[in-house]
Scaffold this active site. Structure first.
Site, PDB file in Angstrom:
ATOM      1  N   HIS A  51       0.828  -1.196   0.000  1.00 49.54           N
ATOM      2  CA  HIS A  51       0.000   0.000   0.000  1.00 49.54           C
ATOM      3  C   HIS A  51       0.868   1.254   0.000  1.00 49.54           C
ATOM      4  CE1 HIS A  51      -3.882  -2.080   1.675  1.00 49.54           C
ATOM      5  NE2 HIS A  51      -3.451  -2.596   0.542  1.00 49.54           N
ATOM      6  N   GLU A  53       1.235   3.693   2.127  1.00 49.88           N
ATOM      7  CA  GLU A  53       1.980   3.976   3.356  1.00 49.88           C
ATOM      8  C   GLU A  53       3.255   3.143   3.435  1.00 49.88           C
ATOM      9  OE1 GLU A  53      -2.477   4.095   4.559  1.00 49.88           O
ATOM     10  OE2 GLU A  53      -1.208   3.186   3.006  1.00 49.88           O
ATOM     11  N   ALA A 160     -21.227   6.769 -29.947  1.00 50.94           N
ATOM     12  CA  ALA A 160     -20.934   7.718 -31.018  1.00 50.94           C
ATOM     13  C   ALA A 160     -22.134   7.760 -31.948  1.00 50.94           C
ATOM     14  CB  ALA A 160     -19.683   7.293 -31.778  1.00 50.94           C
ATOM     15  N   ARG A 190     -11.139   2.386 -21.694  1.00 54.86           N
ATOM     16  CA  ARG A 190     -11.317   0.963 -21.396  1.00 54.86           C
ATOM     17  C   ARG A 190     -10.263   0.463 -20.414  1.00 54.86           C
ATOM     18  NH1 ARG A 190     -12.112  -1.711 -27.449  1.00 54.86           N
ATOM     19  NH2 ARG A 190     -14.202  -0.850 -27.908  1.00 54.86           N
ATOM     20  N   THR A 202     -24.722  -5.879 -31.084  1.00 54.56           N
ATOM     21  CA  THR A 202     -23.378  -5.347 -31.305  1.00 54.56           C
ATOM     22  C   THR A 202     -22.363  -6.474 -31.424  1.00 54.56           C
ATOM     23  OG1 THR A 202     -23.872  -3.287 -30.129  1.00 54.56           O
ATOM     24  CG2 THR A 202     -21.555  -3.888 -30.326  1.00 54.56           C
ATOM     25  N   GLU A 298     -20.838   0.139 -24.002  1.00 60.49           N
ATOM     26  CA  GLU A 298     -20.601   0.645 -25.347  1.00 60.49           C
ATOM     27  C   GLU A 298     -21.704   0.273 -26.336  1.00 60.49           C
ATOM     28  OE1 GLU A 298     -16.829   0.602 -27.121  1.00 60.49           O
ATOM     29  OE2 GLU A 298     -15.715   0.956 -25.284  1.00 60.49           O
ATOM     30  N   GLY A 300     -25.285  -1.605 -28.091  1.00 61.39           N
ATOM     31  CA  GLY A 300     -25.879  -0.584 -28.924  1.00 61.39           C
ATOM     32  C   GLY A 300     -27.041   0.178 -28.296  1.00 61.39           C
TER      33      GLY A 300
END
Length: 355
Positions: A51, A53, A160, A190, A202, A298, A300
């Protein structure tokens, strides 16, 4: 400038370096200061690794032989952990080193910590100051905080559309809408999300890889909605190159968190949801249980509309092209509050948040 703010800003900057590498852990940075000088710093670099720290303490010991802790202040962007997970408790480490003071940006919502780290420090006689730049810390780790509080992944909808408002050609056939630089930007996005999701149409029409080949980073877990398991196994989604969930009505497999593998076909897993209006909620709950804190949707259009209708989304990232196609599949209508916009070559991007 307030000194605590100055050093916490540096800790937040360090924490950002962990983006895309530490989930489902939060991004954390730590700066150790003595006499208004940094004597050590570190950040959480990799899930399962040391971590922030620990890294900062090691930096002090490397630079100064570790003799300065009793006169120093540690600035940490998240409450030091108080439990043993993949690493020992960081609160105990700071106590052992005799740190004089600890300044914290945010408390940890994890029930295993949730104030116990700060309590342990104070019990040991260490001065603790909290909520320094707390808003900035919340923004940095918004996926982590949302996921812990809601028990759901943080959802980003991305699409888009053409200048005349279409997301695909007739019958859902794919058409190149956004430009090259927008494509690179999407691959970068991504790389920092845990998962990426597409629908049946899609997957069938586009045969996407859903990887980050145009950016350096980790590939997300792929999620595809295939309610009746009719998608052909020849699709890129099922090439076992990265973990993939097929969401359906009939079949469920178990994911092994320790090995990172599924019980069938290597890296291909199945999530079962029951038919009904709450399918999106069921899906998100299942993904949360499997350690997914964020998901990039993403498309459709049907899938995006389902998330919008359910109200189960946090952000929208919408690309508008200058291209026109005259007819096709209509893009969803944006919702929420507009937070910004930018032009990437000829693509106009707008960003929204769900309030």
């Amino acid at each position: 400038m307030n000194k605590d703010i100055q050093w916490m800003q540096r800790a937040l900057q360090l924490a950002e370096y962990g983006r895309g590498h530490v989930s489902p852990n939060p991004m954390v940075g730590c700066v150790i200061v003595r006499n208004d000088r940094i004597i050590g710093e570190g950040w959480h670099r990799q899930y399962g690794g040391p971590h922030a720290e620990v890294r900062a303490v090691e930096d002090v010991e490397k630079r100064h032989n570790g003799h300065l802790f009793s006169e120093s202040t540690a600035y940490v962007t998240l409450e030091p952990c108080s439990h043993t997970g993949k690493t020992p408790p960081c609160a105990d480490l700071l106590v052992r080193k005799g740190i004089k003071k600890v300044v914290v940006c945010n408390g940890d919502p994890n029930p295993l910590v949730s104030g116990r780290g700060i309590e342990r420090l104070r019990t040991a006689g260490i001065e603790v100051v909290g909520d320094v730049l707390a808003g900035e810390g919340e923004k940095l780790n918004k996926r982590f905080f949302f996921s812990f509080r809601k028990k759901l992944p943080y959802v980003i909808l991305k699409w888009a559309e053409t200048a005349d408002g279409y997301i695909a050609a007739e019958n859902g056939q794919p058409v190149q809408i956004s430009g090259v630089f927008s494509g690179v930007r999407v691959h970068k996005w991504r790389s920092v999300e845990d998962a990426i999701l597409v629908g049946y149409n899609t997957a069938r029409n586009d045969d996407p890889k859903l990887d980050v080949r145009h950016w350096k980073g980790r590939n997300p877990v792929r999620v595809v909605l295939d309610r009746h398991l009719r998608l052909p196994e020849s699709l890129h989604l099922f090439d076992t190159s990265q973990p993939t969930f097929a969401v359906n009505y009939d079949r469920q497999t178990t994911f092994d968190n320790n090995s990172g593998r599924y019980s069938e076909r290597g890296s291909i897993g199945y999530i079962k949801v029951n038919p009904g209006e709450d399918e999106i909620l069921q899906l998100l709950q299942q993904l949360f249980k499997r350690g997914i804190q964020s998901i990039l949707v993403e498309g459709g259009a049907e899938v995006l509309s389902a998330f919008l209708k359910a109200g189960l989304w946090n952000e929208i990232r919408r690309c508008q092209s200058i291209k026109t196609i005259g007819s096709g599949v209509k893009a969803p209508l944006s919702e929420g509050v507009l937070t910004g916009s930018e032009l990437i070559q000829e693509d106009f991007w707008t960003y929204y948040v769900n309030t």
